[in-house]
Design an enzyme around this catalytic site. Structure first.
Site, short mmCIF file in Angstrom:
data_model
loop_
_atom_site.label_atom_id
_atom_site.label_comp_id
_atom_site.label_asym_id
_atom_site.label_seq_id
_atom_site.Cartn_x
_atom_site.Cartn_y
_atom_site.Cartn_z
N ASP A 146 0.89 -1.45 0.28
CA ASP A 146 -0.02 0.24 -0.36
C ASP A 146 1.08 1.10 -0.13
O ASP A 146 2.71 1.25 0.75
CB ASP A 146 -1.24 -0.45 1.59
CG ASP A 146 -2.06 0.59 0.74
OD1 ASP A 146 -3.09 0.54 0.38
OD2 ASP A 146 -2.48 2.34 1.10
N ASP B 224 4.06 1.72 -4.34
CA ASP B 224 3.70 1.97 -5.31
C ASP B 224 3.05 1.12 -5.60
O ASP B 224 4.30 0.26 -6.43
CB ASP B 224 4.58 3.49 -5.73
CG ASP B 224 3.44 4.32 -7.26
OD1 ASP B 224 2.24 3.15 -7.53
OD2 ASP B 224 4.10 4.65 -7.92
N ASP C 195 -7.10 -3.79 -5.90
CA ASP C 195 -8.33 -3.09 -4.98
C ASP C 195 -8.36 -1.93 -5.07
O ASP C 195 -7.10 -0.48 -4.40
CB ASP C 195 -8.59 -3.42 -3.67
CG ASP C 195 -9.76 -3.02 -3.09
OD1 ASP C 195 -10.78 -2.29 -4.53
OD2 ASP C 195 -9.93 -2.98 -2.26
N CYS D 126 -14.18 0.45 -6.26
CA CYS D 126 -15.79 0.88 -5.12
C CYS D 126 -16.40 2.44 -6.05
O CYS D 126 -16.66 3.32 -5.50
CB CYS D 126 -14.88 1.81 -4.07
SG CYS D 126 -13.99 0.55 -3.03
#
Length: 425
Positions: free
Chosen positions: A142, A170, A268, A330
């Site tokens: 992350d 990254d 994600d 999302c």
């Protein structure tokens, strides 16, 4: 006034957002969904199945098994789990069903080496670790240190960190392969001067270098401040213990990725979060000017699309022959989901979409391109407006010195969370 318009007006969606929805061919009535009538989902850690009765008594509610998603249970949306002993003892954790479907689409099995390229906040990481069992490894990456630190806390709380590595990095440029590439190597032997460069058991105690930088005010909070990945946690069975730092951080070429890369990759990706009904409804209180900046700004949306494609491309590059990849966001928009996948396919002619068999029993509907699936509150009864695009890719690699090609399957899933929209590649 039509019933749909009445529904929309109840939530006072600004004109700019309605135009955004129209441009993306999205039905605004979805944001009028009463989230209080949609169940909350929890995942039960394997091994505690015989304690459902005690869990129902503690939560003081009926727990309903989600028959299409093993290990998941639905509870009333008003039930809070944070104060329960089951939660404090690491027996359950909250996770929406669509997010769980994204992980399930990977078909993680014992012995796999899995990369979660955008790991925070960590629920999917926990589920992957659960599915791995006692072999294989998981690498979480992350860009945000404090969010990655939350993943570390969760892994420790649920005792699922033994086979996990966490890197501040990254995701668009991360290039480290799973430590299993070194499984047959003997532990590094170093003289006294070099012993500090051999990884021992992980400790939460900060290194001398970290303490020195902190004293100087040089506290790193983002991977963008680093020139190479920063390892913030590793378990005793993650393959790191006994390895030399130069070997761990060695950059591998494309041929090594195809043979020694990850079996499964989850991407994600960061997005506008416009697919989360709960998130959007909060702007009634936060103010729509903030929403305009976070969601509707054209420059931000364009930058996000480039970022999403870069993350998907890099995740696919790190797959080994026959690996599987799930891409998720999302967002409800086509541009951040199927659009990203279509761009990727145009630039990677060796890839094609294949049906995901696990989706046959899922409560979802077709996406906007063949072999994609979407979750939404009405169809799927997911907590937010979860979309699930599931796409399985097949990739070809030419034999060296031959004009023939041999096929191997690359599974990938594009998930948009909080909508969650997974796409299996």
């Amino acid at each position: 006034m039509h019933s749909q318009e009445k529904s929309v007006c109840q939530f006072s969606l600004p004109d700019a957002f309605l135009e955004f929805l129209q441009k993306n061919e999205l039905d605004p009535s979805i944001y009028a969904t009463d989230v209080h009538n949609i169940p909350r989902y929890i995942r039960l850690k394997p091994g505690y199945e015989n304690q459902l009765g005690e869990l129902e008594a503690e939560l003081n509610c009926h727990i309903q098994m989600v028959d299409w998603l093993p290990g998941f249970f639905a509870i009333p949306p008003n039930i809070q789990i944070a104060s329960t002993e089951a939660y404090k003892l690491g027996k359950i954790y909250g996770m929406d069903a669509a997010s769980g479907a994204a992980v399930r689409a990977l078909n993680v099995s014992s012995g796999d080496h899995v990369l979660d390229l955008c790991a925070a906040p960590g629920a999917k990481l926990l589920m992957i670790a659960d599915l791995l069992g006692c072999s294989g490894s998981i690498t979480g990456v992350d860009i945000s240190l404090h969010r990655l630190a939350a993943c570390r806390t969760m892994l420790q709380k649920y005792a699922l960190g033994d086979r996990c590595r966490l890197f501040l990095a990254d995701g668009t440029t991360y290039s480290l392969l799973p430590a299993k590439s070194h499984a047959d190597m003997k532990p590094s032997i170093a003289d006294g001067k070099d012993r500090a460069n051999i990884f021992g058991d992980w400790t939460s105690k900060r290194s001398w270098k970290d303490r020195k930088n902190a004293a100087k005010g040089k506290v790193v909070t983002s991977a963008l401040e680093l020139s190479e990945p920063y390892l913030i946690f590793y378990g005793r069975d993650s393959g790191v213990v006994g390895m030399h730092k130069n070997e761990l951080f060695k950059i591998r070429d494309a041929s090594e990725c195809s043979t020694s890369g990850y079996d499964k990759v989850l991407v994600d990706a960061e997005c506008t979060h416009d697919g989360s009904i709960k998130h959007i409804q909060k702007f009634e209180y936060w103010g729509w000017s903030t929403f305009q900046r976070r969601v509707l700004d054209a420059g931000r949306i364009e930058n996000l699309s480039h970022l999403q494609l870069a993350l998907l491309t890099n995740g696919f590059r790190l797959l080994k022959v026959g690996g599987s990849l799930v891409y998720s966001t999302c967002s409800l928009t086509f541009s951040q989901n199927e659009g990203v996948v279509e761009q990727f396919l145009c630039k990677n002619p060796s890839a094609e979409l294949i049906k995901v068999d696990a989706a046959d029993s899922w409560n979802c509907k077709s996406g906007r391109i063949p072999l994609t699936l979407r979750f939404d509150p009405e169809t799927s009864r997911t907590s937010d407006s979860q979309i699930l695009h599931t796409e399985l890719l097949s990739k070809w690699r030419s034999h060296s010195g031959s004009n023939e090609s041999s096929p191997f399957r690359i599974k990938g899933c594009n998930v948009s969370l909080g909508s969650s929209s997974p796409t299996l590649l």
